[in-house]
Scaffold this motif. Structure first.
Motif, PDB file in Angstrom:
ATOM      1  N   GLY A 113       8.697   2.914 -24.927  1.00 42.91           N
ATOM      2  CA  GLY A 113       8.289   3.416 -26.235  1.00 42.91           C
ATOM      3  C   GLY A 113       8.080   2.322 -27.260  1.00 42.91           C
ATOM      4  O   GLY A 113       7.508   2.555 -28.319  1.00 42.91           O
ATOM      5  N   TYR A 114       8.540   1.101 -26.950  1.00 40.99           N
ATOM      6  CA  TYR A 114       8.408  -0.011 -27.893  1.00 40.99           C
ATOM      7  C   TYR A 114       7.270  -0.961 -27.528  1.00 40.99           C
ATOM      8  O   TYR A 114       6.454  -1.300 -28.377  1.00 40.99           O
ATOM      9  N   CYS A 115       7.213  -1.380 -26.234  1.00 41.76           N
ATOM     10  CA  CYS A 115       6.198  -2.381 -25.865  1.00 41.76           C
ATOM     11  C   CYS A 115       5.125  -1.847 -24.918  1.00 41.76           C
ATOM     12  O   CYS A 115       4.109  -2.498 -24.725  1.00 41.76           O
ATOM     13  N   GLY A 116       5.343  -0.697 -24.290  1.00 42.61           N
ATOM     14  CA  GLY A 116       4.359  -0.114 -23.387  1.00 42.61           C
ATOM     15  C   GLY A 116       4.478  -0.572 -21.948  1.00 42.61           C
ATOM     16  O   GLY A 116       3.709  -0.137 -21.098  1.00 42.61           O
ATOM     17  N   ALA A 117       5.456  -1.433 -21.642  1.00 47.70           N
ATOM     18  CA  ALA A 117       5.654  -1.886 -20.267  1.00 47.70           C
ATOM     19  C   ALA A 117       6.248  -0.754 -19.427  1.00 47.70           C
ATOM     20  O   ALA A 117       6.619   0.295 -19.953  1.00 47.70           O
ATOM     21  N   SER A 118       6.365  -0.994 -18.152  1.00 50.99           N
ATOM     22  CA  SER A 118       6.951  -0.003 -17.256  1.00 50.99           C
ATOM     23  C   SER A 118       8.420   0.207 -17.626  1.00 50.99           C
ATOM     24  O   SER A 118       9.173  -0.752 -17.766  1.00 50.99           O
ATOM     25  N   ALA A 119       8.817   1.469 -17.782  1.00 50.69           N
ATOM     26  CA  ALA A 119      10.173   1.789 -18.230  1.00 50.69           C
ATOM     27  C   ALA A 119      11.025   2.251 -17.062  1.00 50.69           C
ATOM     28  O   ALA A 119      10.575   3.008 -16.213  1.00 50.69           O
ATOM     29  N   LEU A 175      13.790  -2.540 -19.461  1.00 44.04           N
ATOM     30  CA  LEU A 175      15.099  -3.182 -19.463  1.00 44.04           C
ATOM     31  C   LEU A 175      15.173  -4.299 -20.505  1.00 44.04           C
ATOM     32  O   LEU A 175      16.176  -4.445 -21.208  1.00 44.04           O
ATOM     33  N   ARG A 176      14.101  -5.058 -20.652  1.00 43.99           N
ATOM     34  CA  ARG A 176      14.072  -6.170 -21.616  1.00 43.99           C
ATOM     35  C   ARG A 176      14.250  -5.663 -23.049  1.00 43.99           C
ATOM     36  O   ARG A 176      15.112  -6.140 -23.783  1.00 43.99           O
ATOM     37  N   CYS A 177      13.442  -4.665 -23.456  1.00 46.39           N
ATOM     38  CA  CYS A 177      13.546  -4.124 -24.822  1.00 46.39           C
ATOM     39  C   CYS A 177      14.912  -3.486 -25.054  1.00 46.39           C
ATOM     40  O   CYS A 177      15.490  -3.625 -26.138  1.00 46.39           O
ATOM     41  N   ASN A 178      15.436  -2.802 -24.049  1.00 44.72           N
ATOM     42  CA  ASN A 178      16.732  -2.146 -24.193  1.00 44.72           C
ATOM     43  C   ASN A 178      17.835  -3.175 -24.433  1.00 44.72           C
ATOM     44  O   ASN A 178      18.706  -2.973 -25.286  1.00 44.72           O
ATOM     45  N   GLU A 185      15.771  -2.025 -37.995  1.00 50.62           N
ATOM     46  CA  GLU A 185      16.507  -3.289 -38.118  1.00 50.62           C
ATOM     47  C   GLU A 185      15.865  -4.390 -37.280  1.00 50.62           C
ATOM     48  O   GLU A 185      15.957  -5.564 -37.627  1.00 50.62           O
ATOM     49  N   MET A 186      15.224  -4.020 -36.198  1.00 51.40           N
ATOM     50  CA  MET A 186      14.550  -4.982 -35.326  1.00 51.40           C
ATOM     51  C   MET A 186      13.136  -5.301 -35.815  1.00 51.40           C
ATOM     52  O   MET A 186      12.522  -6.238 -35.346  1.00 51.40           O
ATOM     53  N   GLY A 187      12.612  -4.482 -36.728  1.00 55.82           N
ATOM     54  CA  GLY A 187      11.231  -4.638 -37.161  1.00 55.82           C
ATOM     55  C   GLY A 187      10.248  -4.068 -36.135  1.00 55.82           C
ATOM     56  O   GLY A 187       9.086  -4.454 -36.114  1.00 55.82           O
ATOM     57  N   TRP A 188      10.723  -3.157 -35.293  1.00 53.00           N
ATOM     58  CA  TRP A 188       9.901  -2.547 -34.258  1.00 53.00           C
ATOM     59  C   TRP A 188       9.421  -1.180 -34.700  1.00 53.00           C
ATOM     60  O   TRP A 188      10.041  -0.531 -35.535  1.00 53.00           O
TER      61      TRP A 188
END
Length: 165
Positions: A84-90, A115-118, A128-131
């Motif tokens: 939901g943040y970067c569009g990569a495979s979740a 996994l990276r965004c999480n 808070e992250m600016g996302w």
């Protein structure tokens, strides 16, 4: 082999095994409106069409508050297995408002996440992250969510599932 069951008003109710559908038809509680060509069911005294779609002869009242339960698999499916943040495979889910801050397990507070965004987001909010989220999460509303088993729909079911959407 599975069969779509329609209420007497032609709204989809459930997906059942063809054996269950055949029992409903044989007991005159339903009639076949679509059948599988070339695959009859042989009984001891007669031959029956293998039902693909049946309609009940009497209307069954369904509670209107049919709410889809929140599950990890459901959130991933709703979001198309995309972060939901970067569009990569979740492969994980994330609480938009973290649980440590009172975030609940609701359709509106959960989003599929890579996994990276999480890991980077950790115990913070997207603000808070600016996302920004790529979409506004919410409870799914299509018939494939309210009719159990309709997520793997038979092509013969499409006209009947489209009526309820």
């Amino acid at each position: 082999m599975r069969t779509l069951v329609l209420n007497a008003g032609y709204e989809p109710l459930a997906v059942v095994s063809f054996k269950r559908a055949l029992v409903l038809v044989m007991n005159e509680k339903a009639t076949v409106i679509e059948h599988v060509e070339g695959e009859p069911v042989w009984g001891t005294r007669s031959v029956f069409d293998r039902p693909a779609v049946i309609v009940l002869t009497r209307y069954v009242r369904v509670p209107t508050a049919r709410r889809t339960p929140v599950t990890r698999r459901g959130v991933l499916r709703r979001d198309g297995f995309r972060c939901g943040y970067c569009g990569a495979s979740a492969s994980t889910i994330d609480h938009i408002l973290p649980r440590s801050r009172g975030g609940r397990d609701t359709w509106e507070n959960l989003v599929a996440c890579c996994l990276r965004c999480n890991n980077v987001k950790s115990d913070r909010t997207p603000q808070e992250m600016g996302w920004e989220l790529r979409f506004a999460p919410g409870a799914p509303r299509s018939t494939s969510w309210t009719v159990r088993g309709a997520e793997r729909a038979d092509p013969r079911w499409e006209p009947y599932l489209a009526l309820a959407a």
